[in-house]
Design a protein around this motif. Sequence first.
Motif, short mmCIF file in Angstrom:
data_model
loop_
_atom_site.label_atom_id
_atom_site.label_comp_id
_atom_site.label_asym_id
_atom_site.label_seq_id
_atom_site.Cartn_x
_atom_site.Cartn_y
_atom_site.Cartn_z
N TYR A 32 0.87 -1.18 0.00
CA TYR A 32 0.00 0.00 0.00
C TYR A 32 0.90 1.22 0.00
O TYR A 32 2.07 1.14 0.38
N HIS A 33 0.35 2.33 -0.44
CA HIS A 33 1.19 3.54 -0.46
C HIS A 33 0.33 4.79 -0.59
O HIS A 33 -0.82 4.73 -1.01
N GLY A 34 0.92 5.91 -0.24
CA GLY A 34 0.27 7.20 -0.41
C GLY A 34 0.00 7.44 -1.89
O GLY A 34 0.75 6.98 -2.75
N HIS A 35 -1.10 8.14 -2.17
CA HIS A 35 -1.43 8.41 -3.58
C HIS A 35 -1.95 9.84 -3.68
O HIS A 35 -2.95 10.12 -4.32
N TYR A 36 -1.26 10.72 -3.00
CA TYR A 36 -1.59 12.14 -3.05
C TYR A 36 -0.28 12.89 -3.08
O TYR A 36 0.63 12.57 -2.29
N PHE A 61 -5.02 4.72 -14.35
CA PHE A 61 -4.03 3.93 -15.11
C PHE A 61 -2.91 4.90 -15.39
O PHE A 61 -3.11 5.91 -16.08
N HIS A 62 -1.72 4.61 -14.86
CA HIS A 62 -0.68 5.63 -14.92
C HIS A 62 0.72 5.05 -14.82
O HIS A 62 0.90 3.90 -14.40
N CYS A 63 1.67 5.86 -15.19
CA CYS A 63 3.07 5.49 -14.99
C CYS A 63 3.33 5.52 -13.49
O CYS A 63 2.95 6.46 -12.81
N LEU A 102 -2.36 -0.36 -13.48
CA LEU A 102 -3.82 -0.17 -13.58
C LEU A 102 -4.46 -0.49 -12.23
O LEU A 102 -4.18 -1.53 -11.64
N HIS A 103 -5.31 0.40 -11.79
CA HIS A 103 -6.09 0.15 -10.58
C HIS A 103 -7.33 -0.69 -10.95
O HIS A 103 -7.80 -0.64 -12.08
N GLY A 104 -7.86 -1.42 -9.97
CA GLY A 104 -9.15 -2.08 -10.16
C GLY A 104 -9.13 -3.34 -11.00
O GLY A 104 -10.17 -3.99 -11.16
CU1 C2O Z 1 0.80 2.00 -6.83
CU2 C2O Z 1 -1.89 4.42 -8.72
O1 C2O Z 1 -0.45 3.26 -7.79
#
Ligand code: C2O
Length: 577
Positions: free
Chosen positions: A120-124, A531-533, A474-476
């Motif tokens: 898990y990690h910060g995403h802000y 969906f990102h680098c 990609l998330h989800g």
């Molecule tokens: Cu590990 Cu949107 O990231």
Amino acid sequence: MGVWWIVVVAILAHTASAAVRVYDWEVEYKFGWPDCKEGMVMAVNGQFPGPTIHALAGDTIVVHLTNKLATEGLVIHWHGIRQLGSPWADGAAGVTQCAINPGETFTYKFTVDKPGTHFYHGHYGMQRTAGLYGSLIIDAAKGKREPLRYDGEFNLLLSDWWHESILSQELGLSSRPMRWIGESQSILINGRGQFNCSIAAQFSNISAQFSNTSLPMCTFKKGDQCAPERLHVEPNKTYRIRLASSTALASLNLAVQGHKLVVVEADGNYIEPFVTDDIDIYSGETYSVLLTTNQDPSQNYWISVGVRGRKPKTPPALTVLNYVTAPTSKPPSSPPPVTPQWNDFERSKNFSKKIFAPRGSPSPPQKSKTRLILLNTQNLIDGFTKWAINNVSLAVPGTPYLGSIKYKLKRGFNRKSPPTSFPMDYDIMNPPRYRNTTQGNGIYIFPFNATVDVILQNANGLDANASEIHPWHLHGHDFWVLGYGDGKFRPGVDEKTYNLRNPPLRNTVALYPYGWTALRFVTDNPGVWFFHCHIEPHLHMGMGVVFAEGLNRIGNIPDEALGCGLTKQFLINRFRP
Ligand code: C2O
Ligand code: CU
């Protein structure tokens, strides 16, 4: 009556095995010494890296996350967890929720449906770079076994560490001209590294590679935060080593001196096992490798994690595989493994191409309905450096997409889809002819249960002769990696090279310099997905897109995910008497 009894027992057994695991977490900055130099680290309940979550498949995880930061918002993303049915718990600021304000608490609640190695990690902002991360490990449900045999396990969370604060890094990235963050001062293994000394200094050749003066031998005091964690093993056993890379920038390579690694898991999915001497791992990827302790039990062995893909200016992170039959303090008898050449991209691609789904896995859908071709370019906006996808540099809106969509708020974001392709005469081998791009916040909206192909197309950056690796996440979803190619993707031709038989399922994939990567997924998870680098400064400079799917099937979004921007006003109006 006998039958009923069995049913009741079955229900009890089921509910007993699926636990609800509740955590109370507080995030704050504290002073730490991750690489022997004092700096500010983001800590969860005082720990850096954050506490490891251990759960079993089928469990529900509940994290009450309190923001104790003085002046920054906060979110945590559960990287690799698909959030089936809980898209609001994905933890992507501006996409699925508002950043949690200082002093406030947000509750993440989601289930973990299958065994795997995650983090898990910060995403802000750039809070991941500041050290907001930890491990998330899912084991098989009670009574189920994983198809792997091992006697013990270790967990190595890899990251890179800078001495400059993220505030200053962020300022540099958004300055004109841009000030690049440069290479990290150190690589950390479970939050521990050494920037000004080497635990292998007696072999002068390793440190000499990275500076003119070779680094002195490390001396640690008891309890030093930067002392490496050694891995204590017994001879003739097999260990599972879980690896996850939370790096902000670095592509890494890990090797264990004298030992083969059998790669068995990638991004929470089993793969067809294969043997390797060393393993490449990009930011956002996770792996499990099996290591058998079949070497001389009177010796210790180096574990080395070095930088690849960028000109290395950071010494490798080192720790020791300690056979309990050898004295703990005995140094390994020869220098640590040398990290493969940073720019041997053929070697990197060959490694990626060794990864397949395990025998017997179902094949992906053989045809897709929708295709996006996403050109990755580096551009300028008024002299500010940006990354753009099909000439749009992403700036997520203040109101999270999920809420704007749910409440049909027209002004939340631009409803026009970004381009699904780019002009086919674009020259990917040279710096962009038109250097300027624009910012946007449009998203790609897919119907439910459609098969979507995405082709990531790399290109030259702003400087001549430079194209970088971008690990896309990609998330989800997990997606199938259908293939990689060099040069510009040729529609109608290159599809023929796709692996439609046993492509691996992953959530992160590398896009190599001047090449393309093709992936496929099914839009079966209603929600809005980033969906990102996974290179944090690249994402920060706009290198991402947003997918939305099955929008009329999204359940009730907890109000607390939407307490900002336009949705906040919407909620206030709704409750006004
Ligand atoms: Cu590990 Cu949107 O990231
Ligand atoms: Cu990138």
